[in-house]
Design an enzyme around this catalytic site. Structure first.
Site, PDB file in Angstrom:
ATOM      1  N   HIS A  24       0.885  -1.169   0.000  1.00  0.00           N
ATOM      2  CA  HIS A  24       0.000   0.000   0.000  1.00  0.00           C
ATOM      3  C   HIS A  24       0.922   1.217   0.000  1.00  0.00           C
ATOM      4  O   HIS A  24       2.013   1.163   0.583  1.00  0.00           O
ATOM      5  CB  HIS A  24      -0.837   0.100   1.274  1.00  0.00           C
ATOM      6  CG  HIS A  24      -1.728  -1.062   1.560  1.00  0.00           C
ATOM      7  ND1 HIS A  24      -1.303  -2.181   2.195  1.00  0.00           N
ATOM      8  CD2 HIS A  24      -3.058  -1.240   1.334  1.00  0.00           C
ATOM      9  CE1 HIS A  24      -2.323  -3.025   2.341  1.00  0.00           C
ATOM     10  NE2 HIS A  24      -3.401  -2.482   1.824  1.00  0.00           N
ATOM     11  N   ASP A  27      -4.392 -13.700  -2.735  1.00  0.00           N
ATOM     12  CA  ASP A  27      -3.811 -13.379  -1.440  1.00  0.00           C
ATOM     13  C   ASP A  27      -3.822 -14.662  -0.633  1.00  0.00           C
ATOM     14  O   ASP A  27      -4.884 -15.145  -0.194  1.00  0.00           O
ATOM     15  CB  ASP A  27      -4.591 -12.259  -0.729  1.00  0.00           C
ATOM     16  CG  ASP A  27      -4.038 -10.881  -1.081  1.00  0.00           C
ATOM     17  OD1 ASP A  27      -3.186 -10.791  -1.998  1.00  0.00           O
ATOM     18  OD2 ASP A  27      -4.437  -9.891  -0.435  1.00  0.00           O
ATOM     19  N   GLU A  42      -8.713 -13.825  -1.844  1.00  0.00           N
ATOM     20  CA  GLU A  42      -7.999 -14.100  -0.587  1.00  0.00           C
ATOM     21  C   GLU A  42      -8.694 -15.238   0.152  1.00  0.00           C
ATOM     22  O   GLU A  42      -9.911 -15.213   0.347  1.00  0.00           O
ATOM     23  CB  GLU A  42      -7.955 -12.837   0.279  1.00  0.00           C
ATOM     24  CG  GLU A  42      -7.280 -13.101   1.625  1.00  0.00           C
ATOM     25  CD  GLU A  42      -6.850 -11.844   2.362  1.00  0.00           C
ATOM     26  OE1 GLU A  42      -6.468 -10.854   1.703  1.00  0.00           O
ATOM     27  OE2 GLU A  42      -6.901 -11.859   3.597  1.00  0.00           O
ATOM     28  N   ASP A  90       2.421   1.956   3.321  1.00  0.00           N
ATOM     29  CA  ASP A  90       3.379   1.007   3.914  1.00  0.00           C
ATOM     30  C   ASP A  90       4.807   1.448   3.626  1.00  0.00           C
ATOM     31  O   ASP A  90       5.704   1.237   4.435  1.00  0.00           O
ATOM     32  CB  ASP A  90       3.258  -0.402   3.299  1.00  0.00           C
ATOM     33  CG  ASP A  90       1.870  -0.978   3.362  1.00  0.00           C
ATOM     34  OD1 ASP A  90       1.108  -0.597   4.265  1.00  0.00           O
ATOM     35  OD2 ASP A  90       1.556  -1.823   2.497  1.00  0.00           O
ATOM     36  N   ASP A 131      -0.637 -12.536   2.093  1.00  0.00           N
ATOM     37  CA  ASP A 131      -1.308 -11.528   2.930  1.00  0.00           C
ATOM     38  C   ASP A 131      -1.523 -12.189   4.296  1.00  0.00           C
ATOM     39  O   ASP A 131      -2.639 -12.550   4.668  1.00  0.00           O
ATOM     40  CB  ASP A 131      -2.634 -11.093   2.288  1.00  0.00           C
ATOM     41  CG  ASP A 131      -3.189  -9.844   2.954  1.00  0.00           C
ATOM     42  OD1 ASP A 131      -2.621  -9.428   3.981  1.00  0.00           O
ATOM     43  OD2 ASP A 131      -4.180  -9.292   2.455  1.00  0.00           O
ATOM     44  N   ASP A 137     -10.760 -11.949  10.293  1.00  0.00           N
ATOM     45  CA  ASP A 137      -9.708 -12.146   9.306  1.00  0.00           C
ATOM     46  C   ASP A 137      -8.376 -12.323  10.034  1.00  0.00           C
ATOM     47  O   ASP A 137      -7.654 -11.364  10.268  1.00  0.00           O
ATOM     48  CB  ASP A 137      -9.694 -10.868   8.433  1.00  0.00           C
ATOM     49  CG  ASP A 137      -8.996 -11.038   7.120  1.00  0.00           C
ATOM     50  OD1 ASP A 137      -8.733 -12.179   6.727  1.00  0.00           O
ATOM     51  OD2 ASP A 137      -8.715 -10.006   6.470  1.00  0.00           O
ATOM     52  N   ASP A 169      -5.693 -13.832   9.045  1.00  0.00           N
ATOM     53  CA  ASP A 169      -4.519 -13.688   8.165  1.00  0.00           C
ATOM     54  C   ASP A 169      -3.351 -14.573   8.588  1.00  0.00           C
ATOM     55  O   ASP A 169      -2.217 -14.100   8.721  1.00  0.00           O
ATOM     56  CB  ASP A 169      -4.051 -12.217   8.115  1.00  0.00           C
ATOM     57  CG  ASP A 169      -4.934 -11.349   7.235  1.00  0.00           C
ATOM     58  OD1 ASP A 169      -5.692 -11.893   6.403  1.00  0.00           O
ATOM     59  OD2 ASP A 169      -4.858 -10.113   7.360  1.00  0.00           O
ATOM     60  N   GLU A 221     -10.549  -7.030  -4.751  1.00  0.00           N
ATOM     61  CA  GLU A 221     -10.334  -8.107  -3.768  1.00  0.00           C
ATOM     62  C   GLU A 221     -11.582  -8.232  -2.902  1.00  0.00           C
ATOM     63  O   GLU A 221     -11.828  -7.397  -2.035  1.00  0.00           O
ATOM     64  CB  GLU A 221      -9.108  -7.769  -2.916  1.00  0.00           C
ATOM     65  CG  GLU A 221      -8.757  -8.856  -1.922  1.00  0.00           C
ATOM     66  CD  GLU A 221      -7.507  -8.514  -1.114  1.00  0.00           C
ATOM     67  OE1 GLU A 221      -6.538  -7.951  -1.670  1.00  0.00           O
ATOM     68  OE2 GLU A 221      -7.506  -8.811   0.094  1.00  0.00           O
ATOM     69  N   HIS A 244     -10.759 -14.331   3.247  1.00  0.00           N
ATOM     70  CA  HIS A 244     -11.972 -13.593   2.882  1.00  0.00           C
ATOM     71  C   HIS A 244     -13.042 -14.558   2.374  1.00  0.00           C
ATOM     72  O   HIS A 244     -14.241 -14.357   2.594  1.00  0.00           O
ATOM     73  CB  HIS A 244     -11.677 -12.540   1.808  1.00  0.00           C
ATOM     74  CG  HIS A 244     -10.732 -11.464   2.260  1.00  0.00           C
ATOM     75  ND1 HIS A 244     -10.322 -10.448   1.435  1.00  0.00           N
ATOM     76  CD2 HIS A 244     -10.119 -11.253   3.453  1.00  0.00           C
ATOM     77  CE1 HIS A 244      -9.495  -9.642   2.092  1.00  0.00           C
ATOM     78  NE2 HIS A 244      -9.351 -10.124   3.322  1.00  0.00           N
TER      79      HIS A 244
END
Ligand code: XUL
Ligand code: CO
Length: 438
Positions: free
Chosen positions: A100, A295, A267, A103, A338, A306, A308, A231, A270
């Site tokens: 991003h 992802d 993802e 980031d 991700d 989430d 991750d 996404e 997700h």
């Protein structure tokens, strides 16, 4: 040059019998299988936000890992972070990364200052990319963290917020192009709602589509030749995210005429939050001609958010890689982790163990998916299951020449359907297990 991760060695492939936890057992980047090196089948990418930025903060506590990389002022920190990122990618044999805008350089006091910081850091990252031979899989804009986006970005009820988001995305696409990125992701950060009592859903969806159209057309005008991805995610941070799942997004893209220029970034976590399997979401993308990128992560089936986590479930990676192979493999997309280490896994070395686990899970998934295809029984079963569409009345249905009167006459003469065959789910599941445990 300063070494940021002295506890992480250069991780090499040592084969499945190795006892070395800092080695790959299945991922052998340059090994050619099914016509191309594993690194090209899998196209692994590092997610900058989790790996380089996330410090383990959660709702109940501060971070547990220091990710300032010894830098002083924000831009010095950003540069150290970039150098650390390329060291990490080198050590783990990761060819791609994703970021991003916020980031790679912290947001400034004004949009102009934020943009100037992005110009400076992307000059620096461009040099590192050339030196370390790394590529940008995709870029994106963080239009959800700053309080200005509390009600959404493209779906905000406030036109000033819409304008700010458009400007921010414009810049994010410019730096993606500058770094040669072949993808640009739109994840609908806060594009959703908490209550319909204060929300004009129709207006918000129209505006969101307009933001996508404006910014994606701008990208093409400055030479972006990669793929745009949406996404999907059903919830979190908002109660109801507009990009709920792959099917919803495909419908949205078709409604607004965006389907020619947009694909999906699926993802795993997700998918499960939406009540689907990862394989289902990939399949929906594929059958709609919208398979793009992935992802890679996994959720915890006992938790409703989430998480991750790094993907370690081999069954899921096999089914995922089967979908990727059937989609013809990755073109501009790839497998972006991700994913983040658990808050308690606070050593830098844990980041390496996490990537080794995820990369080996997908490398083994790829090897076994190819075996499933080579075995052929599952594909053959599916083909046979639909064989009735190849002759007689079925053939007419297939080539769309059957009339409704003809189908009625056929059904009346048939009396009752006599030839349904077993779906044999358990037989098929057993084939997968036999290949895994061969
Ligand atoms: C959030 C998420 C994002 C996107 C990029 O759940 O997955 O990190 O991948 O904005
Ligand atoms: Co994601």
């Amino acid at each position: 040059m300063k070494e940021f991760f002295p506890s992480i060695p250069y991780v090499k492939y040592e084969g499945k019998d190795t006892e070395n936890p800092m080695a790959f057992r299945y991922y052998n980047p340059d090994e050619v299988i099914a016509g191309k090196p594993m690194r090209e089948h899998l196209k692994f990418a590092m997610a900058y936000w989790h790996n380089m930025c996330a410090e383990g903060t959660d709702m109940f506590g501060v971070g547990t890992v220091d990710k300032s990389y010894g830098g002083g002022d924000p831009m010095e920190q950003a540069k150290n972070k970039a150098m650390a990122a390329f060291e990490f990618m080198d050590k783990l044999s990761i060819d791609y990364f994703c970021f991003h805008d916020r980031d790679i350089a912290p947001e400034g006091a004004t949009l102009a200052e934020s943009n100037a910081r992005l110009d400076e850091i992307t000059d620096f990252i461009k040099e590192l990319m050339e030196k370390h031979n790394k590529k940008l899989l995709w870029g994106t804009a963080n239009c959800f963290n700053n309080p200005r986006y509390m009600h959404g970005a493209g779906t905000a009820p406030n036109a000033d917020v819409f304008a700010f988001a458009a400007a921010q995305i414009k810049k994010a696409i410019e730096i993606t192009v500058k770094l040669g990125g072949k993808g640009y992701v739109y994840w609908g950060g806060r594009e959703g709602y908490e209550t319909l009592l204060n929300t004009d859903m129709g207006k918000e969806l129209d505006n969101m589509a307009y933001l996508l159209k404006l910014t994606s057309e701008y990208g093409r005008s400055i030479g972006f030749d990669g793929d745009y991805y949406i996404e999907p995610k059903p919830k979190e941070p908002t109660k109801h995210q507009y990009d709920f799942d792959a099917a919803t997004v495909c419908g949205f893209l078709a409604k607004y005429g965006l389907d020619k220029d947009f694909k999906l970034n699926i993802e795993a976590n997700h998918a499960t939050l939406a009540g689907h399997t990862f394989q289902h979401e990939l399949n929906v993308a594929r059958v709609n001609g919208a398979f793009g990128s992935i992802d890679a992560n996994q959720g915890d089936m006992l938790l409703g958010w989430d998480t991750d986590q790094f993907p370690t479930n081999i069954y899921d990676t096999i089914l995922c890689m089967l979908e990727v192979i059937k989609a013809g493999g990755f073109t501009n997309g790839g497998l972006n982790f991700d994913a983040k280490t658990r808050r308690g896994s606070y050593d830098y070395a844990d980041m390496a163990y996490a990537y080794i686990a995820g990369m080996d899970a997908f490398a083994l998934g790829l090897r076994l998916a190819l075996k499933v295809i080579e075995d052929g029984r599952i594909d053959e079963f599916v083909k046979t299951r639909y064989a009735s569409y190849e002759s007689g009345i079925g053939e007419k249905i297939s080539n769309r020449t059957a009339t409704i009167e003809e189908l009625e006459k056929y059904a009346l003469e048939m009396g009752e359907v006599k030839t349904n065959i077993s779906g044999k789910q358990e037989y098929l599941e057993n084939i997968i297990n036999r290949i895994i445990f061969a």
